[in-house]
Write a protein that holds these residues in place. Structure first.
Motif, PDB file in Angstrom:
ATOM      1  N   VAL A  29      34.872 -55.995  17.200  1.00 36.12           N
ATOM      2  CA  VAL A  29      34.821 -54.837  18.098  1.00 36.12           C
ATOM      3  C   VAL A  29      35.793 -55.132  19.225  1.00 36.12           C
ATOM      4  O   VAL A  29      35.728 -56.193  19.852  1.00 36.12           O
ATOM      5  N   ASN A  30      36.714 -54.206  19.449  1.00 36.60           N
ATOM      6  CA  ASN A  30      37.724 -54.432  20.470  1.00 36.60           C
ATOM      7  C   ASN A  30      37.963 -53.108  21.193  1.00 36.60           C
ATOM      8  O   ASN A  30      38.458 -52.157  20.606  1.00 36.60           O
TER       9      ASN A  30
ATOM     10  N   TYR B 289      32.463 -59.802  15.091  1.00 35.40           N
ATOM     11  CA  TYR B 289      33.025 -60.581  16.191  1.00 35.40           C
ATOM     12  C   TYR B 289      33.248 -59.675  17.409  1.00 35.40           C
ATOM     13  O   TYR B 289      33.206 -58.453  17.303  1.00 35.40           O
ATOM     14  N   GLY B 290      33.480 -60.319  18.540  1.00 37.73           N
ATOM     15  CA  GLY B 290      33.856 -59.563  19.736  1.00 37.73           C
ATOM     16  C   GLY B 290      32.704 -59.176  20.638  1.00 37.73           C
ATOM     17  O   GLY B 290      32.879 -58.356  21.536  1.00 37.73           O
ATOM     18  N   THR B 291      31.542 -59.753  20.414  1.00 40.26           N
ATOM     19  CA  THR B 291      30.409 -59.368  21.270  1.00 40.26           C
ATOM     20  C   THR B 291      29.922 -60.536  22.139  1.00 40.26           C
ATOM     21  O   THR B 291      28.956 -60.399  22.870  1.00 40.26           O
TER      22      THR B 291
ATOM     23  N   GLY C  81      41.915 -56.565  27.679  1.00 43.66           N
ATOM     24  CA  GLY C  81      42.656 -57.643  27.025  1.00 43.66           C
ATOM     25  C   GLY C  81      41.799 -58.816  26.622  1.00 43.66           C
ATOM     26  O   GLY C  81      42.299 -59.923  26.450  1.00 43.66           O
ATOM     27  N   ARG C  82      40.497 -58.601  26.442  1.00 43.72           N
ATOM     28  CA  ARG C  82      39.634 -59.732  26.084  1.00 43.72           C
ATOM     29  C   ARG C  82      39.262 -59.673  24.602  1.00 43.72           C
ATOM     30  O   ARG C  82      38.828 -58.630  24.112  1.00 43.72           O
ATOM     31  N   VAL C  83      39.448 -60.806  23.937  1.00 45.56           N
ATOM     32  CA  VAL C  83      39.170 -60.840  22.497  1.00 45.56           C
ATOM     33  C   VAL C  83      38.339 -62.061  22.138  1.00 45.56           C
ATOM     34  O   VAL C  83      38.232 -63.020  22.909  1.00 45.56           O
TER      35      VAL C  83
ATOM     36  N   ILE D  63      40.235 -62.216  16.825  1.00 43.85           N
ATOM     37  CA  ILE D  63      41.644 -61.852  17.041  1.00 43.85           C
ATOM     38  C   ILE D  63      42.455 -63.030  17.603  1.00 43.85           C
ATOM     39  O   ILE D  63      43.606 -63.228  17.224  1.00 43.85           O
ATOM     40  N   ALA D  64      41.846 -63.835  18.469  1.00 43.33           N
ATOM     41  CA  ALA D  64      42.592 -64.960  19.060  1.00 43.33           C
ATOM     42  C   ALA D  64      43.125 -65.901  17.973  1.00 43.33           C
ATOM     43  O   ALA D  64      44.195 -66.485  18.118  1.00 43.33           O
TER      44      ALA D  64
END
Ligand code: ATP
Length: 240
Positions: free
Chosen positions: A104-105, A130-132, A146-148, A153-154
């Motif tokens: 989730v982005n 991912y992303g939570t 801009g947070r991943v 994603i990183a």
């Protein structure tokens, strides 16, 4: 139908009002291609599947030398509110078939939206989203947008973005990611900047990609700039 899903997403609190504007813009461009997948879009979908299935050791090394030490490629499908509203089940199917991660982005981040979208994806069958949790900053992008995920994603070699903003696409590219974009507007900065640009509606593009993973595909000498020009020509044709 698509419009109602977006409307429901707004009512449920995970699609933003800006997401509705993006939907309207998408509908206008979709109208110009007669709401059908064009030949260049189909080619881009095949090229995208080929890239997503490549191992990282086959990609981007000087002289094309395979690196036997390299880790397998990390593929991430980046999901926002509109994508969750329009095609959550198909995203999960595509991720499963590619062994890709789903993250989730969000551009307009809130914890509540993030959790609701993760929930929708889990209901659609995603085992892991991912992303939570903990986040790292994409170099060159400010604060929340801009947070991943450090494990998503990183770490990605390839990121599939849909209905994405140009700044974020550029930042991902500058970070060394291969970016595949699905965007009905071939003139958007995202469309112009991606390594592979699919000018198609996500509700058609994702099922097409699932089919290409299942049945196999091969596209020779794919040139994104040329293909994007052909997508623009399809719009011109419909106007003449
Ligand atoms: P950029 O910053 O890249 O120039 P933008 O500011 O237009 O793009 P957004 O407002 O986030 O970025 O727009 C999202 C993009 O998604 C728009 O180009 C729109 O045409 C496209 N879009 C909207 N709905 C869909 C859809 N269902 N499938 C594919 N693309 C879509």
């Amino acid at each position: 139908m698509q419009r109602h899903r977006i409307e429901q997403g707004v009512k449920d609190g995970y699609v933003t009002l800006t997401g509705m504007i993006a939907q309207g813009r998408g509908e206008a461009f979709d109208y110009l291609i007669e709401e059908k997948t064009t030949e260049p879009a189909l080619r881009a979908e095949q090229a995208a599947v080929e890239l997503l299935l490549q191992d990282s050791h086959m990609r981007g090394l000087p002289g094309g030398q395979p690196d036997p030490q390299a880790e397998p490629a990390v593929r991430v499908l980046s999901v926002n509110g509109n994508v969750a509203a329009l095609c959550a089940e198909d995203i999960v199917k595509l991720a499963d078939s590619l062994k890709a991660k789903i993250e989730v982005n969000l551009f307009y981040w809130t914890k509540e939206r993030e959790e609701k979208i993760a929930e929708i994806l889990k209901k659609a069958g995603a085992k892991e989203v991912y992303g939570t949790g903990e986040k790292v900053q994409v170099p060159g992008l400010d604060s929340a947008r801009g947070r991943v995920d450090p494990e998503g994603i990183a770490k990605a070699d390839v990121v599939l973005v849909m209905l994405e903003d140009g700044d974020r696409t550029e930042a991902l590219k500058n970070w060394g990611k291969k970016v595949i974009a699905i965007d009905l507007n071939p003139f958007s900065r995202t469309a112009q900047m991606a390594d592979i640009t699919i000018v198609d509606n996500v509700v058609r593009a994702i099922p097409n990609m699932i089919k290409f993973v299942e049945e196999g595909c091969s596209v020779k000498d794919f040139d994104n700039k040329k293909n994007l020009q052909e997508s623009i020509s399809e719009i011109k044709k419909s106007l003449s």
